[in-house]
Design a protein around this motif. Structure first.
Motif: not given
Length: 132
Positions: A69-79
């Motif tokens: 929904a926010e054009e993010l991937t797992a690479e963007h997950i920090i925590k």
């Protein structure tokens, strides 16, 4: 800040992580932050199955939906914070974890609680993300 990126590392002189996570995740200045509410094992119709592993599968599907929904991937997950009311089948959860993260693990905290928001919820997973 052209080369700014999210950096994940385990400090020298510290024990190796006891699970699939990284001790430190460094987020550069001016990163855009995303904090998602805890995702639960409800399916697309809002039904929550009784099986813990089915709830885990639905929870990871819901995390993917939030990311997309926010054009993010797992690479963007920090925590990642994981809260559960019963013992987690780690082989099953880590299989889903590997599908999402590969071997690029975020920081993680796990807690066992007596209950979550509704009695039928057995697991809730919260993600924090950043885009550089």
């Amino acid at each position: 800040m052209e080369n700014a990126k999210i950096v994940r590392k385990n400090p020298a002189g510290m024990y190796n992580p006891v699970g699939n996570y990284t001790h430190i995740t460094k987020i550069p200045r001016n990163a855009e932050w995303y904090v998602a509410s805890g995702q639960i094992g409800a399916d697309q119709n809002g039904e929550i199955p009784d099986s813990m592993n089915e709830q885990i599968e639905n929870t990871f599907n819901n995390i993917q939906t939030v990311l997309h929904a926010e054009e993010l991937t797992a690479e963007h997950i920090i925590k990642v914070n994981i809260w559960a009311t019963q013992k987690i089948d780690w082989d099953y959860l880590y299989a889903k974890w590997e599908e999402l993260f590969g071997s690029n693990y975020p920081a993680m905290t796990i807690g066992y609680l007596s209950e979550l928001g509704l009695p039928e919820i057995k697991i809730e997973i919260e993600i924090w993300a950043a885009r550089v």
